[in-house]
Design a protein around this motif. Structure first.
Motif, mmCIF file in Angstrom:
data_model
loop_
_atom_site.group_PDB
_atom_site.id
_atom_site.type_symbol
_atom_site.label_atom_id
_atom_site.label_comp_id
_atom_site.label_asym_id
_atom_site.label_seq_id
_atom_site.Cartn_x
_atom_site.Cartn_y
_atom_site.Cartn_z
ATOM 1 N N THR A 60 0.733 -1.133 -0.047
ATOM 2 C CA THR A 60 -0.010 0.049 0.283
ATOM 3 C C THR A 60 0.830 1.150 -0.004
ATOM 4 O OG1 THR A 60 -1.872 -1.146 1.150
ATOM 5 C CG2 THR A 60 -1.830 1.275 1.397
ATOM 6 N N ASN A 61 1.757 1.186 0.762
ATOM 7 C CA ASN A 61 2.832 2.444 0.855
ATOM 8 C C ASN A 61 3.423 2.535 -0.539
ATOM 9 O OD1 ASN A 61 3.871 4.417 2.918
ATOM 10 N ND2 ASN A 61 5.635 3.709 2.227
ATOM 11 N N ASN A 62 4.024 1.651 -1.299
ATOM 12 C CA ASN A 62 4.443 1.968 -2.364
ATOM 13 C C ASN A 62 3.568 2.213 -3.582
ATOM 14 O OD1 ASN A 62 6.954 0.971 -1.503
ATOM 15 N ND2 ASN A 62 6.675 -1.064 -2.258
ATOM 16 N N MET A 63 2.165 1.828 -3.283
ATOM 17 C CA MET A 63 1.151 2.345 -4.314
ATOM 18 C C MET A 63 0.995 3.764 -4.143
ATOM 19 S SD MET A 63 -2.446 3.096 -4.288
ATOM 20 C CE MET A 63 -2.761 2.185 -2.858
ATOM 21 N N ALA A 66 3.638 5.859 -5.513
ATOM 22 C CA ALA A 66 3.774 6.018 -6.975
ATOM 23 C C ALA A 66 2.562 6.797 -7.536
ATOM 24 C CB ALA A 66 3.384 4.511 -7.435
ATOM 25 N N ARG A 67 1.626 7.106 -6.647
ATOM 26 C CA ARG A 67 0.401 8.433 -6.844
ATOM 27 C C ARG A 67 1.030 9.528 -6.480
ATOM 28 N NH1 ARG A 67 -5.050 5.367 -4.986
ATOM 29 N NH2 ARG A 67 -5.097 3.618 -6.647
ATOM 30 N N GLY A 68 2.111 9.612 -5.987
ATOM 31 C CA GLY A 68 2.501 10.905 -5.680
ATOM 32 C C GLY A 68 2.133 11.543 -4.401
ATOM 33 N N SER A 69 1.676 10.661 -3.404
ATOM 34 C CA SER A 69 1.002 11.185 -2.263
ATOM 35 C C SER A 69 1.797 11.811 -0.926
ATOM 36 C CB SER A 69 0.171 10.021 -1.675
ATOM 37 O OG SER A 69 1.265 9.068 -0.868
ATOM 38 N N GLY A 70 3.373 11.500 -1.405
ATOM 39 C CA GLY A 70 4.057 12.070 -0.291
ATOM 40 C C GLY A 70 4.617 10.948 0.740
ATOM 41 N N ALA A 71 3.880 9.697 0.626
ATOM 42 C CA ALA A 71 4.484 8.721 1.390
ATOM 43 C C ALA A 71 5.839 8.621 1.388
ATOM 44 C CB ALA A 71 3.488 7.438 1.071
ATOM 45 N N ALA A 72 6.532 8.537 2.473
ATOM 46 C CA ALA A 72 7.875 8.293 2.723
ATOM 47 C C ALA A 72 8.260 6.538 2.363
ATOM 48 C CB ALA A 72 8.629 8.559 4.047
ATOM 49 N N SER A 73 9.264 6.120 1.895
ATOM 50 C CA SER A 73 9.748 4.723 1.855
ATOM 51 C C SER A 73 9.842 4.291 2.953
ATOM 52 C CB SER A 73 10.781 4.748 0.729
ATOM 53 O OG SER A 73 12.031 5.448 1.472
ATOM 54 N N ASN A 74 10.438 4.835 4.012
ATOM 55 C CA ASN A 74 10.290 4.249 5.268
ATOM 56 C C ASN A 74 9.586 4.893 6.414
ATOM 57 O OD1 ASN A 74 11.400 6.967 5.377
ATOM 58 N ND2 ASN A 74 13.402 6.562 6.417
ATOM 59 N N SER A 75 8.273 5.064 6.014
ATOM 60 C CA SER A 75 7.316 5.564 6.832
ATOM 61 C C SER A 75 6.845 4.914 8.050
ATOM 62 C CB SER A 75 6.130 5.406 6.009
ATOM 63 O OG SER A 75 4.792 6.211 6.939
ATOM 64 N N ARG A 79 5.672 0.844 10.227
ATOM 65 C CA ARG A 79 6.020 0.088 11.605
ATOM 66 C C ARG A 79 4.995 0.057 12.690
ATOM 67 N NH1 ARG A 79 11.539 3.725 12.058
ATOM 68 N NH2 ARG A 79 11.679 3.839 9.546
ATOM 69 N N ARG A 80 3.885 0.608 12.086
ATOM 70 C CA ARG A 80 2.586 0.525 13.148
ATOM 71 C C ARG A 80 2.717 1.699 13.983
ATOM 72 N NH1 ARG A 80 4.912 -3.986 13.994
ATOM 73 N NH2 ARG A 80 4.581 -3.941 16.208
ATOM 74 N N ARG A 81 3.571 2.785 13.813
ATOM 75 C CA ARG A 81 3.873 3.793 14.655
ATOM 76 C C ARG A 81 3.256 5.127 14.318
ATOM 77 N NH1 ARG A 81 9.705 3.148 16.620
ATOM 78 N NH2 ARG A 81 9.115 4.772 17.834
ATOM 79 N N ALA A 82 2.337 5.246 13.320
ATOM 80 C CA ALA A 82 1.931 6.521 12.666
ATOM 81 C C ALA A 82 0.495 6.744 12.454
ATOM 82 C CB ALA A 82 2.625 6.925 11.501
ATOM 83 N N ALA A 83 -0.126 7.817 12.588
ATOM 84 C CA ALA A 83 -1.423 8.128 12.122
ATOM 85 C C ALA A 83 -1.673 9.662 11.540
ATOM 86 C CB ALA A 83 -2.425 8.001 13.477
ATOM 87 N N ASP A 84 -2.302 9.377 10.477
ATOM 88 C CA ASP A 84 -2.589 10.927 9.955
ATOM 89 C C ASP A 84 -3.887 11.094 10.325
ATOM 90 O OD1 ASP A 84 -0.190 10.784 8.421
ATOM 91 O OD2 ASP A 84 -1.013 9.900 6.624
#
Length: 93
Positions: A60-63, A66-75, A79-84
């Motif tokens: 999901t992160n890679n997808m 690829a869509r340009g969402s700004g998701a970091a490769s090492n988000s 690691r189950r440690r973030a929430a937007d």
């Protein structure tokens, strides 16, 4: 103290719905969100928040990347440690 059943329900809400994965979220995420919600209420807001994104699988992160969402490769989502989140009545800044 929050019960195991309530924590598993939160884990399910924070799941990667695209991949059907709902691992145990780092409990500090929930404590941090509760503290932020308390501060919002102290400042006169409702304290109600909307979860935009929780746990993400690498797929999901890679997808999203690829869509340009700004998701970091090492988000930290991986690691189950973030929430937007978004708080009602509070503009992002």
């Amino acid at each position: 103290r929050m019960g195991d059943r309530a924590l598993r329900r939160l884990d399910w809400l924070f799941r990667d719905w695209r991949q059907g994965r709902d691992p145990e979220i780092d409990r500090r995420v929930y404590w941090g969100l509760a503290a932020l919600s308390d501060q919002a209420r102290i400042q006169g807001h409702s304290g109600q928040l909307t979860l935009l994104s929780g746990y993400r699988t690498r797929r999901t992160n890679n997808m999203l990347r690829a869509r340009g969402s700004g998701a970091a490769s090492n988000s930290y989502h991986l690691r189950r440690r973030a929430a937007d989140i978004r708080f009602d009545g509070i503009e992002p800044g």
